[in-house]
Design an enzyme around this catalytic site. Sequence first.
Site, mmCIF file in Angstrom:
data_model
loop_
_atom_site.group_PDB
_atom_site.id
_atom_site.type_symbol
_atom_site.label_atom_id
_atom_site.label_comp_id
_atom_site.label_asym_id
_atom_site.label_seq_id
_atom_site.Cartn_x
_atom_site.Cartn_y
_atom_site.Cartn_z
ATOM 1 N N ARG A 114 34.995 77.779 50.941
ATOM 2 C CA ARG A 114 35.233 79.196 50.821
ATOM 3 C C ARG A 114 36.311 79.514 49.948
ATOM 4 O O ARG A 114 37.153 78.834 49.833
ATOM 5 C CB ARG A 114 34.973 80.050 51.943
ATOM 6 C CG ARG A 114 36.256 79.998 52.713
ATOM 7 C CD ARG A 114 35.888 80.946 54.223
ATOM 8 N NE ARG A 114 37.364 80.852 54.848
ATOM 9 C CZ ARG A 114 37.694 81.455 56.166
ATOM 10 N NH1 ARG A 114 36.624 81.643 56.955
ATOM 11 N NH2 ARG A 114 38.742 81.364 56.769
ATOM 12 N N ASN A 152 37.574 88.992 52.097
ATOM 13 C CA ASN A 152 37.619 88.753 53.160
ATOM 14 C C ASN A 152 39.270 88.176 53.154
ATOM 15 O O ASN A 152 39.321 87.141 52.412
ATOM 16 C CB ASN A 152 36.955 87.920 54.195
ATOM 17 C CG ASN A 152 37.305 87.330 55.688
ATOM 18 O OD1 ASN A 152 37.259 88.362 56.378
ATOM 19 N ND2 ASN A 152 37.448 86.323 55.744
ATOM 20 N N GLU A 153 40.225 88.522 54.101
ATOM 21 C CA GLU A 153 41.582 87.692 53.939
ATOM 22 C C GLU A 153 42.026 87.234 52.398
ATOM 23 O O GLU A 153 41.920 85.985 52.127
ATOM 24 C CB GLU A 153 41.598 86.731 54.820
ATOM 25 C CG GLU A 153 41.597 87.048 56.434
ATOM 26 C CD GLU A 153 41.736 85.897 57.160
ATOM 27 O OE1 GLU A 153 41.447 84.632 56.923
ATOM 28 O OE2 GLU A 153 41.866 86.102 58.451
ATOM 29 N N GLU A 305 39.848 90.766 63.673
ATOM 30 C CA GLU A 305 39.624 89.452 64.181
ATOM 31 C C GLU A 305 40.301 89.082 65.097
ATOM 32 O O GLU A 305 41.717 89.085 64.937
ATOM 33 C CB GLU A 305 39.452 88.537 63.112
ATOM 34 C CG GLU A 305 38.164 88.696 62.110
ATOM 35 C CD GLU A 305 38.707 87.466 60.870
ATOM 36 O OE1 GLU A 305 39.054 86.626 61.311
ATOM 37 O OE2 GLU A 305 37.941 87.670 59.934
ATOM 38 N N TRP A 313 41.207 75.410 64.078
ATOM 39 C CA TRP A 313 42.212 75.141 63.068
ATOM 40 C C TRP A 313 43.386 74.633 63.417
ATOM 41 O O TRP A 313 44.307 74.534 62.706
ATOM 42 C CB TRP A 313 42.108 76.193 61.901
ATOM 43 C CG TRP A 313 42.205 77.705 62.474
ATOM 44 C CD1 TRP A 313 41.259 78.399 62.628
ATOM 45 C CD2 TRP A 313 43.424 78.563 62.730
ATOM 46 N NE1 TRP A 313 41.734 79.701 63.097
ATOM 47 C CE2 TRP A 313 42.895 79.637 63.210
ATOM 48 C CE3 TRP A 313 44.867 78.000 62.871
ATOM 49 C CZ2 TRP A 313 43.871 80.574 63.698
ATOM 50 C CZ3 TRP A 313 45.662 78.931 63.253
ATOM 51 C CH2 TRP A 313 45.084 80.096 63.756
ATOM 52 N N GLU A 353 32.819 75.995 61.345
ATOM 53 C CA GLU A 353 33.463 76.503 62.471
ATOM 54 C C GLU A 353 32.715 76.541 63.687
ATOM 55 O O GLU A 353 32.839 77.406 64.417
ATOM 56 C CB GLU A 353 33.826 78.101 62.189
ATOM 57 C CG GLU A 353 34.774 78.013 61.063
ATOM 58 C CD GLU A 353 35.467 79.497 60.424
ATOM 59 O OE1 GLU A 353 36.497 79.698 60.256
ATOM 60 O OE2 GLU A 353 34.554 80.264 60.494
ATOM 61 N N LYS A 354 31.831 75.466 63.843
ATOM 62 C CA LYS A 354 31.140 75.480 65.107
ATOM 63 C C LYS A 354 32.073 75.070 66.145
ATOM 64 O O LYS A 354 31.458 75.271 67.417
ATOM 65 C CB LYS A 354 30.033 74.390 64.978
ATOM 66 C CG LYS A 354 30.682 72.879 64.893
ATOM 67 C CD LYS A 354 29.256 72.105 64.306
ATOM 68 C CE LYS A 354 29.899 70.620 64.257
ATOM 69 N NZ LYS A 354 30.583 70.350 62.755
ATOM 70 N N PHE A 355 33.243 74.818 66.027
ATOM 71 C CA PHE A 355 33.926 74.751 67.253
ATOM 72 C C PHE A 355 35.013 75.699 67.553
ATOM 73 O O PHE A 355 35.707 75.722 68.374
ATOM 74 C CB PHE A 355 34.783 73.226 67.137
ATOM 75 C CG PHE A 355 33.994 72.131 67.353
ATOM 76 C CD1 PHE A 355 33.056 71.747 68.660
ATOM 77 C CD2 PHE A 355 33.810 71.256 66.198
ATOM 78 C CE1 PHE A 355 32.489 70.732 68.414
ATOM 79 C CE2 PHE A 355 32.949 70.242 66.221
ATOM 80 C CZ PHE A 355 32.477 69.670 67.615
ATOM 81 N N HIS A 356 34.764 76.761 66.902
ATOM 82 C CA HIS A 356 35.590 77.746 66.933
ATOM 83 C C HIS A 356 34.696 78.758 67.862
ATOM 84 O O HIS A 356 33.404 79.213 67.654
ATOM 85 C CB HIS A 356 35.777 78.581 65.606
ATOM 86 C CG HIS A 356 36.731 79.862 65.582
ATOM 87 N ND1 HIS A 356 36.489 81.043 66.365
ATOM 88 C CD2 HIS A 356 37.773 80.058 64.917
ATOM 89 C CE1 HIS A 356 37.461 81.971 65.849
ATOM 90 N NE2 HIS A 356 38.214 81.185 65.280
HETATM 91 C C1 GAL Z 1 39.720 83.938 59.409
HETATM 92 C C2 GAL Z 1 38.315 84.491 58.800
HETATM 93 C C3 GAL Z 1 37.408 84.140 59.548
HETATM 94 C C4 GAL Z 1 37.397 82.776 60.398
HETATM 95 C C5 GAL Z 1 38.447 82.769 61.326
HETATM 96 C C6 GAL Z 1 38.682 81.750 62.124
HETATM 97 O O1 GAL Z 1 40.789 83.637 58.784
HETATM 98 O O2 GAL Z 1 38.598 85.674 58.248
HETATM 99 O O3 GAL Z 1 36.238 84.199 58.565
HETATM 100 O O4 GAL Z 1 37.453 81.870 59.527
HETATM 101 O O5 GAL Z 1 39.718 82.790 60.437
HETATM 102 O O6 GAL Z 1 39.736 81.686 62.992
#
Ligand code: GAL
Length: 655
Positions: A114, A152-153, A305, A313, A353-356
Site C-alpha cells: 500500500r 491515510n497516514e 485508530e 507489526w 493484517e489478518k493477525f492484527h
Molecule cells: C495504521 C494504518 C491502518 C492499519 C494499522 C495497523 O498505521 O492506518 O490501516 O494498518 O496501522 O496497526
Amino acid sequence: MTGLGDVTRGRILFGGDYNPEQWPEETWAEDARLMKDAGVNSVTLGVFSWSRLEPRPGAREFGWLDRLMKLMHDNGIGVVLATPTSSPPPWLGRLHPQTLPRDEDGRTEWWGGRQHFSHSSAVYRRHAAAITEDLAARYGGHPALTMWHINNEYCTYDWGDEAAARFRHWLRNRYGTLDAVNSAWGTAFWSQGYGEWEEILPPRRAHYLKNPGQVLDFKRFTSDMLLECYAAERDIVRRHSPHTPVTTNFMPLWAGQDAWRWAEEEDVVSVDLYPDPRDPFGAQHGALVQDMTRSQARGPWMLMEQAAGPVNWRGVNHPKPRGLNRLWSLQAVARGADAVCYFQWRQSRQGAEKFHSGMVGHAGEQGRTYQEVKQLGADLAKIGPHVADTRITADVAVLHDWHSWWAGAQDGRPSTRFDYPDVLHAWHRALWEAHLTTDFAHPEHDLTPYRAVVVPQLYALTDAAIDNLLAYVRGGGTLVCGFLTGVADQDDRIRTGGMDARLRDLFGIRTLHEWWPLEADETAACDGFRGTLWSEEIEPDGTATETLPYKGGELDGLPAVLRKGRAWYVSTLPEPDALRGLLARAAAEAGARPVLDGLPAQVEAVRRGDLLFLLHHGREAVTVPVPGTHHDLLTGRTVTDEVVLGRYGVAVLKP
Ligand code: GAL
C-alpha cells in the site's frame, strides 16, 4: 468553520475503520447488529477501497457503497468517509509507472502493498482528484456522512525525477535565488556549489555524508508535498459539503510530517495510537501523544485508530490484558479525545493484517475482545454528555518542533547514542509522573498562558523562537531548557559560542567550550544525581543564581545545571528521579500544581472541564485520597474523601 463538536453533539464518537469490502454482504447485517449492540456510532469507510470503486480506469462502482451508507444510516451510525487515495489500484502503476515512488537508491516501490504513490506525480494527483471528486459529488450530501477522512497516514517519500523537479520548484519559492540556496546549504563545503537549478537533486545515495541543509530541506519539502496532496483533496470535498469537517490521521510523533503546520489545515485533528501493552511506559507514551494531539487541535481531538488487542507489526505482538483497552481508551478521553476509534471493526481473515486485532476478533461475538469493546461503548455513553467538548487547562508547556528535530537528527553529529524522541519522552515522563498536566507548543507560539515552559531539546531555533523564549522569561515565565538547545539557526548553521549568545546570557553562560557526549553505559556524576547521554563543558559568567556542579572527571566543578532567576539550563539528561525532582521544583516555584496531592505512583489524574479522571495503571487495588464528595459517572456511586480503584480501574468524578 466546522469542527468535531458539530459531529459529536454531546456524545463521544465510538467505532472504527470498517472494511466491509473484505466480507460477503451477508456479514454486513451482522456487523450492523453487533455495532449497535456495542454502542458504535461512527465508522470510517473506504480507506482502502480505490480498486473496488474504480476497478478499471475511469469506471465507477458505487452500488456497494450506496448500500453500506444506507445500512449505516438506517442503524443510526455516522460515516467518516475516506478518500481511497493511499492505496492506488494496480492498474494505475501499470499504466502510469511514474506514479510509483523511488527510494534514495532509485528503486521503485511497486504495487502489491500500500501507499505506493508519489506525492509529486502529476498523474497520481490527477487520478486521486478525479475519484475524490466523484466520491464527494455522490456522498457529499448523504445523511450518513459526518466527516471526511483524506487518504491515510500520509507518510511516503520520493527521490525520483518528478520529485526532483518539484523539489527545485519548492526551493525557488523558499529561497528565490540559487545563491541563497548555496548559502543556506553551506555548499562552499566539499565543492558542492550549484551553478544551475537542474543540478539540484533530492538527497539520493551518496558516497559519504550528505549535505545537511539539503537533507533538512528535503524533509520540509516532503512534508509540504504531502500537505499539497491533502489540501487538494480537502478542497474538493469541501466544495461538495462545506459544512462537513475534514481530517487526516497523523501517526504519533512521526518524523515525516510537520504536524503543527498540518493541523492548521484540518477541521478535526486525529491520530493513530498503538502503545505496546508490554511497554512499562506505554501509558506515558499514550499521554504524550494525547497531549500533543490536543495541543495541535487546540481542543477536542479524535483518536482515529487504536488496537483492541494485538497489532501485527512488532517482533512479538502482545494482546491487551483484560481491562487495558478500556483504561487506555478512557485515558484518551481524559486527555481531550471526543472520539475513540479503532483499526479495525472486524479482524480480517486474509491479507497482511489478518493477525492484527479488530473490535470483533476471530473469536467473534463471544470473544473477550468484543465483550470488552461493548463494555467500553456503554461506559462512553455514560460519560459522553458530561465530557464532550469540554477543555483541559495545562500550566506547563513542552516545546517541540519538527524542523529542529530534522536538523538535529542527521549523520555526522557529536553522538548518535540518543534520539530526539527519547529525550522528549524522558522530559514528558518526568512531568507526567509529577502529575503535572502538560500541553505541547511550538517555540514560536504564544507561551504566556503557561506558568512554566520546558524545552527538552531544541537544537535549531529561529531568531523569532529565541525572541519568544526571552520575552516569555522577561514577562515572568519560568523556562527550563535541556542540553543541545539553541545550537543552530533555521538553516542548521551553527550559532557560535556553543549556544546562541542571547540564550547564554539568559542562563548565565559565558562560553560553552565542548560537548562531552556519554557512552551508552556511562553516567556523569553531578551534585545529588547522575547525568546520562550527554554532558557539557560550560564556563559560567558569574550571574547564575544557583548551580549544580559535575563531580569528578574532566568536568569536575563545572556547572551541570545553571539557574539564573526563572531561567534554567540542564546540560545533561538527569536520571528519571532527578529530572522529575528538578522539573517538579521549577514548576512548583512557578505556581504550577499537580492535579491532586497524595496520588499513588501508578495513578494518573487529569481534570477535564469540571470532571476529575483517575486512571490506575497497576493491577493491585489502590486507595486514592480525593477530598470532598463526588459522583462517579461510571459506577453511579457517590464517593467521599477517597476512591478505591481495582486492576486498571478508572473513576470519572463529578463534583
Ligand atoms: C495504521 C494504518 C491502518 C492499519 C494499522 C495497523 O498505521 O492506518 O490501516 O494498518 O496501522 O496497526
